[in-house]
Structures are given as C-alpha cells and as structure tokens.
Design an enzyme around this catalytic site. Sequence first.
Site, PDB file in Angstrom:
ATOM      1  N   SER A 202     -27.571  50.952  11.000  1.00  0.00           N
ATOM      2  CA  SER A 202     -28.637  50.184  11.368  1.00  0.00           C
ATOM      3  C   SER A 202     -28.480  48.752  10.882  1.00  0.00           C
ATOM      4  CB  SER A 202     -29.669  51.096  10.743  1.00  0.00           C
ATOM      5  OG  SER A 202     -31.096  50.675  11.031  1.00  0.00           O
ATOM      6  N   ASP A 272     -26.912  68.429  31.747  1.00  0.00           N
ATOM      7  CA  ASP A 272     -25.367  67.825  31.088  1.00  0.00           C
ATOM      8  C   ASP A 272     -24.293  68.988  31.333  1.00  0.00           C
ATOM      9  OD1 ASP A 272     -25.965  69.895  28.973  1.00  0.00           O
ATOM     10  OD2 ASP A 272     -26.410  68.172  27.644  1.00  0.00           O
ATOM     11  N   ASP A 276     -27.709  73.897  25.564  1.00  0.00           N
ATOM     12  CA  ASP A 276     -27.645  74.162  24.070  1.00  0.00           C
ATOM     13  C   ASP A 276     -28.661  73.337  23.431  1.00  0.00           C
ATOM     14  OD1 ASP A 276     -27.057  71.654  24.930  1.00  0.00           O
ATOM     15  OD2 ASP A 276     -24.865  71.848  23.991  1.00  0.00           O
ATOM     16  N   ASP A 441     -31.471  57.557  19.997  1.00  0.00           N
ATOM     17  CA  ASP A 441     -32.013  56.649  18.677  1.00  0.00           C
ATOM     18  C   ASP A 441     -33.537  56.254  19.098  1.00  0.00           C
ATOM     19  OD1 ASP A 441     -32.359  54.298  17.047  1.00  0.00           O
ATOM     20  OD2 ASP A 441     -30.185  54.378  16.696  1.00  0.00           O
ATOM     21  N   HIS A 487     -31.616  58.263  14.863  1.00  0.00           N
ATOM     22  CA  HIS A 487     -31.421  56.811  14.541  1.00  0.00           C
ATOM     23  C   HIS A 487     -30.703  57.195  12.834  1.00  0.00           C
ATOM     24  CE1 HIS A 487     -31.250  52.678  13.506  1.00  0.00           C
ATOM     25  NE2 HIS A 487     -32.025  52.668  12.400  1.00  0.00           N
TER      26      HIS A 487
END
Length: 570
Positions: A202, A272, A276, A441, A487
Amino acid sequence: MHSSLWAPAAAIVAATVASATSLSSICTDSYAKQALPLDAIDGVTIDASSVSTSLVTNYTASSIFFPTDTFNYCNLTFAYSHDGIDGDLVHVQYWLPEPSKFKNRYVSTGGGGWAINSGSQSIPTAIIAGGVGGLTDGGFGNFNTQFSSAALLANGTINWQATYMFGYQAQNELAIFGKQLTRNLYGVSSKQKIYSYYQGCSEGGREGWSQVQRFPEQFDGVVAGAPAFRWAQQQTNHLSGNVMQKTLGYYPSNCELEKIMNMTIESCDPLDGKTDGVVARSDLCLAKLDWKKIEGSSYKCAASSGYGGTTPAASGTVSAKAVELVKTYWKGLYDSDGNRVYFSYQPGASFDDLDTEYNSATGEYELDISGLGGIWIAQFIDYIKDAQNIDSLDGVTYDTLKEWMIFSQKKYGDILQTTYPDLTDFQAAGGKVLHVHGEQDFSIPTASSVRYWDSVRSVMFPKKSYREGAAALDDFYRLFLIPGVGHCAVNSYEPNAPWPQFTLQTVISWVENGTAPATLSGSTEIEAEMCRWPLRPLWTNSGKKFQCVYDQDSVNSFTYDLDAYKLPVY
Ligand SMILES: *[C@@H]1O[C@H](CO)[C@@H](O)[C@H](O)[C@H]1NC(C)=O
Ligand SMILES: *[C@@H]1O[C@H](CO)[C@@H](O)[C@H](O)[C@H]1NC(C)=O
Ligand SMILES: *[C@@H]1O[C@H](CO)[C@@H](O)[C@H](O)[C@H]1NC(C)=O
Ligand SMILES: *[C@@H]1O[C@H](CO)[C@@H](O)[C@H](O)[C@H]1NC(C)=O
Ligand SMILES: *[C@@H]1O[C@H](CO)[C@@H](O)[C@H](O)[C@H]1NC(C)=O
Ligand SMILES: [Ca+2]
C-alpha cells in the site's frame, strides 16, 4: 574515529569475530555508538547521544507477510537532523539479528495509509531473512506519528520538508544509514557485499517504488505490494464513489452492497474454470455477470456495531438504483465530456468507497465521505480551514474530481506521484522488483498496478511488441495479480484464495541465486494460482488443470485510455 575502527584490513578479522559474537555483546549503547554511520550523508547530523539499544528475547512475530518465527533481536534507535532546519529531528529504528544468523542482508520497511512505518508489524521480515531491518518516523514526531499529523506547519501552510520526507527522502536516508550501520555493526569488509532489500504494501508499496525510480542502487531487491502510487489520482479517486452516490441520489445500506458483492463472487467464481469460491478472473466477471439475477434478490443483515458506528438490522431486496450505482462505480470516473478520468476496482471487491452512514434520527442512510480522499483534498488541495475531512460534496461534480486530480499532480507530482516509468538505471544496476496486487483490492484499483507496469514497458521498450516488451521486463520487474485477495490482506469473503507469504524470500533467491519466479507459491495448498502478468489464470479439465494463459481480451480489460488528460498519465 568510527571509520578507522572499521578499516578494511581490520574488518576482515572483525567479520570472523562478529559471527562468533553474541547478540548481547553488540546490543550495547557504546558498541552501537562506534558503529554509527556518521559520515554517510552530507548535511545530516546524527546525535550520538540519542543512541539507544535494547535486547528483546524470544520474540514471536506472526504476519501474512512473512513466515512466523520466534527470535531474539536488538532494537537500536537513534535520531538525526538536517542541518539548517530548526527543530528537525528524525528517528530511525533498526532491528539487529543474532550475529550467528546474520546473512549480510539489510531490509527497509514501510508504512500504510498516512503512516510511513508499520511499527513492529513489518520489520520482523528482516530478522527472519537474516538481515538488519529498518524503519523511520520521517521526522514527524515519534514512531507513531503519521504524516497527516505533521503535514501542515499551520492551517493552510504545507510542511514541505515533511512532505518530501514522506515522498521519498526519509526512505532514502533510512537505507543509506541502514546499509552502512549494518556493515559497521557486523564488521563486514568493504570487499563483501551487503545485499539490500525493501518490503512494503500500500503506502509501503509506494515507498518502495519511490526508491526504485530515483535511487537505482539503493536496493538489490524490492517487494512492492499494491502500491499507493499515481498519488494524485489514487487519493482523489476515493471520492468518486461518493460523488456517484450524490449524482444518482442513492445511498445504499452496507448490507445491500454486501449482498451484491456476495452474488458477484458466487456468480463469477466458476468463470475461471474452477468453482472454489475464488474469483480468479474478474475480467470475465465484468463481461458475464447476470444482473437480472442480482436485482430483486433479498438481503438480510443483523444489527452490528463496528467501524463507523452502529448499523441497525437491514433487510430488503436489491434495488435497481443500487445496481445502477454499482455499474457506475465499476465503470470508473468520466468527465462531463464523456472522457475517461480514472478507472475502478475489479468486480468481486468489496465496496469500501461506497460506505454509507446510518442516521438514527431520520432512519435513512447518508453520505459518508471517504477520509482517504477527503483528508487529501481538505488539507492539501482545496484547503478548508480547520477541517480534517471535507464536510460536504455540495458543488462537487465529476469534473471537480478531475480538476483536483490534475492540480494534485501539478502541485505534488515530483514528490508523491511515484510513477516515473524509466527504470533503465535500476535494471542496469541489477535490481529486481517483485510487484504484487490483489485482484479484489477495494482501496487501490488492481488496474493501477497493471497501468504502471505497462507504462514501464512502453517507455523502456517502445519498439518491441507488447509481448516482447513483457519478456524484456521479466529480466528485472515482475507483476503478479493475486486472485481473490483484497487490499494487502487476505479476504474473508474468498477464504480459498492463495496468498504469497514468502515474497521477500522469493526476491532474495532471485537476487542472490538468479532464480526468477515464474509463478508465486501460496501459503495455502493451492500452489500455482498466481500468474505473472500479462499471463492470466485459467483452470481446464473441470478444474483439475491449472494454467497461466495469454488472453488478449483480459489484457484489454485492464488497459484504459485516460483521454480526459492532455498529458500522459503513467
Ligand atoms: C527463550 O526460549 C528458550 C527456549 O524455549 C528458553 O530456553 C529461554 O530460557 C528463553 N529465554 C528467555 C529470556 O525467556
Ligand atoms: C525500540 O526502541 C525505541 C526507542 O527506545 C522505542 O520507542 C520502541 O518502542 C522500541 N521498539 C520495540 C518494538 O521494542
Ligand atoms: C488547525 O486548526 C485547528 C482548529 O483551530 C487546530 O486544532 C489545529 O491545531 C490547527 N493545526 C495546525 C497545524 O495549526
Ligand atoms: C455475504 O457472505 C458472507 C459469507 O461470506 C456472509 O457472512 C454475509 O452474511 C453475506 N452477506 C449478505 C448481505 O448476505
Ligand atoms: C541458493 O541456492 C542454493 C542451492 O540450491 C540453496 O541452498 C540456497 O538456499 C539458495 N539461496 C537462496 C537465498 O535462495
Ligand atoms: Ca474460481
């Protein structure tokens, strides 16, 4: 005096001595005083009387950023000042490992939000890696004082020294002192290399890049997580969600937003190739999300008293207005001419910039202005007398946000923007950067890291094709997007997401052994889910086979034309 003590010939002997020495014998004020890097930086005076050492034993450090360990260390601190600046005082803190565990390494660490350090949260990574660790207070007061508390000399008067220190100068000084101090303390001869590293996320990620871009020989290896760079846009953009709420006239409960996020995760998880609970391909999510299923679905949350006050129990059905708000939020900021100003977070991320506040008197949810954006504007840009945050968005439009971004860049660009894209000198010096960013994020858009990577690629290798440029960058700069991760932290909504806990070890192997990481390994059993940009994760064979694939549509979906600006925005 200190330099003759550590003259090369003597130092070779000292190195042998040091490895046989105990931590307690180097952890004394008098030993530390003779090792001070007194002449390392011109125009700076170290106060030798400020030296303090304390031995800490059996300290257990546990974090998602490094493997858990229990160790002994010496906490060495001292203070210095810049000549000619009245009242200037900067404190630095170094953690020293047992001489027997020292591996000729030095590691600087950074902060988060408005903090330039992370207290004792980040610095243990150095000890665990066999290095001396460093952190600085930037001269803001003490180790716990944040830049935002020191940023104004008086109301309306910017403290430029503090701003430069936060921007890049304090980290530069910390590392110069840290490397020399390490050499002196452990008696490492000038013929032997001290490897130097940096790790931060960050704001800490931005601090890492601030050094890579300016001081090519500062670090041999850098781990930069979700960097808060492109500062002018990054800080101001925290207000975009609020201006969208105001423009659309809708303030959803956090429960309604959480429901939309939950359904987004559920609906996009399989895209994807593996169900999961992890949205590894948020790009496919944007294209394929079934809004009809989301709108009208019912939500329910119990009352809670958490951050931001008490929220009553909430229930209802997801409204058309909420759907419109989220679509607008994901589309990102446009000016009134329809030109793109900035981009947003990826689908699946939580909606932190859309947080609202419940007004118990009216029973309504109301605007809750993002402090991350509001402090920046109120104190640094459109100064509001005695205000911490901006108190209203009256008169603030999408165009105002654009103007604030442009002005922020003009006023602070050389200090805080931190997107200088030509890393030729860093590459030539042999440095390596491991750059990571969570795909979900919610505070720094994932596309922000992709944009900087792409700026470096296009500036350094303008004649190469996209994929050839990517291959050229691989030599020294690798970006990994981490599926499902928020994040700088694991994401409780996607608990099966992989997390790269060994990034410092990875960059050390790259620097010292030449082992460049092709993918990143996680600390969970899902091993190979972190692909190196521009490759993207994809499961085939009913979720049994994992691959990192090149997908032009995916690359395109992370690539934005910021045509609201006349100048390039790197
Ligand atoms: C630290 O831990 C070791 C091993 O458990 C123990 O022998 C030692 O007494 C401990 N030292 C202190 C100061 O607690
Ligand atoms: C290290 O020492 C400094 C100066 O005495 C002190 O402020 C700080 O809290 C210490 N840190 C730790 C983790 O012990
Ligand atoms: C700014 O004004 C507020 C309110 O008067 C005061 O509390 C604060 O100390 C001032 N800040 C500075 C840096 O002078
Ligand atoms: C969203 O999912 C989490 C579990 O991941 C659950 O605890 C929470 O209640 C859900 N929120 C809503 C509004 O359904
Ligand atoms: C470098 O490679 C050697 C041999 O494979 C290994 O023992 C050592 O741990 C590696 N060092 C690092 C820092 O990865
Ligand atoms: Ca999945």
